[in-house]
Design a protein around this motif. Structure first.
Motif, PDB file in Angstrom:
ATOM      1  N   PHE A   1       0.837  -1.204   0.000  1.00  0.00           N
ATOM      2  CA  PHE A   1       0.000   0.000   0.000  1.00  0.00           C
ATOM      3  C   PHE A   1       0.871   1.253   0.000  1.00  0.00           C
ATOM      4  O   PHE A   1       0.665   2.171  -0.793  1.00  0.00           O
ATOM      5  CB  PHE A   1      -0.897  -0.028   1.244  1.00  0.00           C
ATOM      6  CG  PHE A   1      -1.879   1.094   1.313  1.00  0.00           C
ATOM      7  CD1 PHE A   1      -2.794   1.329   0.299  1.00  0.00           C
ATOM      8  CD2 PHE A   1      -1.914   1.923   2.431  1.00  0.00           C
ATOM      9  CE1 PHE A   1      -3.712   2.363   0.382  1.00  0.00           C
ATOM     10  CE2 PHE A   1      -2.830   2.953   2.533  1.00  0.00           C
ATOM     11  CZ  PHE A   1      -3.734   3.175   1.499  1.00  0.00           C
TER      12      PHE A   1
ATOM     13  N   CYS B   1       1.646   3.973  -3.112  1.00  0.00           N
ATOM     14  CA  CYS B   1       0.956   5.240  -2.799  1.00  0.00           C
ATOM     15  C   CYS B   1       1.442   6.344  -3.729  1.00  0.00           C
ATOM     16  O   CYS B   1       2.634   6.444  -4.027  1.00  0.00           O
ATOM     17  CB  CYS B   1       1.242   5.602  -1.347  1.00  0.00           C
ATOM     18  SG  CYS B   1       0.942   7.315  -0.908  1.00  0.00           S
ATOM     19  N   TYR B   2       0.527   7.204  -4.177  1.00  0.00           N
ATOM     20  CA  TYR B   2       0.896   8.272  -5.106  1.00  0.00           C
ATOM     21  C   TYR B   2       1.971   9.179  -4.511  1.00  0.00           C
ATOM     22  O   TYR B   2       2.897   9.600  -5.201  1.00  0.00           O
ATOM     23  CB  TYR B   2      -0.325   9.122  -5.465  1.00  0.00           C
ATOM     24  CG  TYR B   2      -1.376   8.416  -6.273  1.00  0.00           C
ATOM     25  CD1 TYR B   2      -1.372   7.031  -6.412  1.00  0.00           C
ATOM     26  CD2 TYR B   2      -2.392   9.130  -6.892  1.00  0.00           C
ATOM     27  CE1 TYR B   2      -2.348   6.379  -7.136  1.00  0.00           C
ATOM     28  CE2 TYR B   2      -3.375   8.489  -7.632  1.00  0.00           C
ATOM     29  CZ  TYR B   2      -3.353   7.115  -7.743  1.00  0.00           C
ATOM     30  OH  TYR B   2      -4.320   6.478  -8.450  1.00  0.00           O
TER      31      TYR B   2
ATOM     32  N   HIS C   1      -2.544  -0.182  -6.809  1.00  0.00           N
ATOM     33  CA  HIS C   1      -2.692   0.543  -5.531  1.00  0.00           C
ATOM     34  C   HIS C   1      -4.136   0.515  -5.022  1.00  0.00           C
ATOM     35  O   HIS C   1      -4.378   0.343  -3.836  1.00  0.00           O
ATOM     36  CB  HIS C   1      -2.234   1.989  -5.701  1.00  0.00           C
ATOM     37  CG  HIS C   1      -2.342   2.783  -4.436  1.00  0.00           C
ATOM     38  ND1 HIS C   1      -1.572   2.524  -3.325  1.00  0.00           N
ATOM     39  CD2 HIS C   1      -3.159   3.817  -4.088  1.00  0.00           C
ATOM     40  CE1 HIS C   1      -1.898   3.368  -2.361  1.00  0.00           C
ATOM     41  NE2 HIS C   1      -2.858   4.156  -2.790  1.00  0.00           N
TER      42      HIS C   1
ATOM     43  N   TYR D   1      -4.184   8.556   7.262  1.00  0.00           N
ATOM     44  CA  TYR D   1      -3.407   8.332   6.035  1.00  0.00           C
ATOM     45  C   TYR D   1      -4.193   7.449   5.059  1.00  0.00           C
ATOM     46  O   TYR D   1      -4.294   7.754   3.872  1.00  0.00           O
ATOM     47  CB  TYR D   1      -2.078   7.672   6.403  1.00  0.00           C
ATOM     48  CG  TYR D   1      -1.324   7.109   5.220  1.00  0.00           C
ATOM     49  CD1 TYR D   1      -0.831   7.947   4.225  1.00  0.00           C
ATOM     50  CD2 TYR D   1      -1.125   5.736   5.090  1.00  0.00           C
ATOM     51  CE1 TYR D   1      -0.147   7.430   3.133  1.00  0.00           C
ATOM     52  CE2 TYR D   1      -0.439   5.211   4.008  1.00  0.00           C
ATOM     53  CZ  TYR D   1       0.044   6.059   3.023  1.00  0.00           C
ATOM     54  OH  TYR D   1       0.705   5.540   1.940  1.00  0.00           O
TER      55      TYR D   1
ATOM     56  N   HIS E   1      -5.900   8.610  -2.445  1.00  0.00           N
ATOM     57  CA  HIS E   1      -6.553   9.074  -3.677  1.00  0.00           C
ATOM     58  C   HIS E   1      -7.581   8.054  -4.162  1.00  0.00           C
ATOM     59  O   HIS E   1      -8.619   8.425  -4.725  1.00  0.00           O
ATOM     60  CB  HIS E   1      -5.519   9.315  -4.769  1.00  0.00           C
ATOM     61  CG  HIS E   1      -4.612  10.480  -4.483  1.00  0.00           C
ATOM     62  ND1 HIS E   1      -3.673  10.468  -3.497  1.00  0.00           N
ATOM     63  CD2 HIS E   1      -4.531  11.699  -5.067  1.00  0.00           C
ATOM     64  CE1 HIS E   1      -3.036  11.636  -3.468  1.00  0.00           C
ATOM     65  NE2 HIS E   1      -3.534  12.393  -4.420  1.00  0.00           N
TER      66      HIS E   1
ATOM     67  N   HIS F   1      -2.226  14.699   2.447  1.00  0.00           N
ATOM     68  CA  HIS F   1      -1.826  13.286   2.373  1.00  0.00           C
ATOM     69  C   HIS F   1      -0.341  13.089   2.658  1.00  0.00           C
ATOM     70  O   HIS F   1       0.055  12.128   3.326  1.00  0.00           O
ATOM     71  CB  HIS F   1      -2.183  12.736   0.989  1.00  0.00           C
ATOM     72  CG  HIS F   1      -2.126  11.249   0.912  1.00  0.00           C
ATOM     73  ND1 HIS F   1      -2.802  10.421   1.792  1.00  0.00           N
ATOM     74  CD2 HIS F   1      -1.472  10.412   0.066  1.00  0.00           C
ATOM     75  CE1 HIS F   1      -2.562   9.154   1.486  1.00  0.00           C
ATOM     76  NE2 HIS F   1      -1.750   9.125   0.449  1.00  0.00           N
TER      77      HIS F   1
HETATM   78 FE1  FES Z   1      -1.309   7.474  -0.882  1.00  0.00          FE
HETATM   79 FE2  FES Z   1      -3.358   5.922  -1.731  1.00  0.00          FE
HETATM   80  S1  FES Z   1      -2.272   5.848   0.136  1.00  0.00           S
HETATM   81  S2  FES Z   1      -2.475   7.618  -2.683  1.00  0.00           S
END
Ligand code: FES
Length: 262
Positions: A104, A108-109, A149, A193, A198, A231
């Motif tokens: 994850f 993550c982005y 993701h 978090y 996104h 984020h």
């Molecule tokens: Fe960072 Fe999904 S947890 S974009």
């Protein structure tokens, strides 16, 4: 009408800058700090997975939750006493679940941007030339796998719920120790978090044409959007909190920290 001469440079040709960057500020500082921060998390994670001090009643180390095996190191740390993995499993129990929160964060982005810049230098900062000659983005294997993701999100939500449950158990335990509040703070940061992801934002209201027809989804989207706007901050705060809470529980389990501080 624009006139071109045979000597004029081609329109698509990039500026021929001989130095790596013309920036004179400390552009390297952020990627360096990110590199150090993420590296410390990786090093700690390897140590924690191999360490067997998972549990000190009522605390369960977040890196080992849920503990799914029949091994002795899981005694007291199993979720509802559940051990779906049979006796055959001999590796560290944390390895079984590592892929879910690890995957994850890895996809993550925000983390993608940070490690592309700090580890892969692609580029290290805006207006700084990267050392790679070719750029294919995330359109090819292996980086195209980053698209999974959204699926990791569901598992991360489950892990977040389990950590919250563990924290509540610690808080209702008598006598209550400092570790209970550390685990609770960690659970809040992990949820902040995770819910600010996104993908979660898209799940709550993606593809909706009319918010007015979906007031509940609109509210959820508004809440998630607020988390999403910070984020990056949630990502760092939850990363250090999960590391700190995990270390704290292990130090209590090893007898290095004792009540009332435990
Ligand atoms: Fe960072 Fe999904 S947890 S974009």
């Amino acid at each position: 009408m624009t006139q071109t001469t045979p000597d004029a440079p081609a329109r698509k040709q990039r500026a021929q800058v001989k130095v790596r960057t013309l920036r004179t500020d400390r552009w390297w500082l952020t990627p360096l700090l990110v590199f150090l921060g993420l590296s410390s998390f990786l090093i700690y994670g390897v140590w924690a997975i191999l360490d067997t001090s998972n549990f000190a009643e009522p605390y369960i180390a977040p890196f080992a939750a849920p503990c799914l095996t029949t091994q002795e190191v899981c005694d007291g740390a199993r979720l509802f006493g559940w051990a779906p993995v049979g006796d055959w499993y001999a590796l560290p129990p944390g390895l079984l679940i590592l892929g879910l929160p690890g995957g994850f964060r890895l996809t993550c982005y925000y983390y993608r941007k940070s490690y592309y810049r700090s580890f892969w230098l692609s580029p290290a900062a805006c207006a700084v030339q990267e050392p790679h000659g070719k750029y294919t983005g995330e359109t090819r294997f292996p980086l195209i796998m980053q698209n999974i993701h959204r699926y990791f999100f569901y598992f991360a939500l489950l892990i977040g719920a389990i950590l919250t449950y563990d924290a509540v158990l610690a808080v209702v335990h008598k006598p209550i120790g400092l570790g209970s509040w550390i685990l609770m703070l960690n659970a809040v940061l992990i949820l902040g978090y995770t819910l600010g992801c996104h993908s979660c934002r898209h799940i709550t209201a993606g593809r909706l044409n009319h918010f007015s027809r979906h007031p509940l989804r609109y509210r959820a989207w508004t809440f998630v959007s607020k988390l999403n706007a910070k984020h990056q901050q949630w990502a760092w705060a939850s990363m250090f909190s999960v590391m700190g809470a995990d270390l704290y529980v292990r130090l209590v389990a090893k007898g290095i920290i004792a009540f009332p501080f435990a």
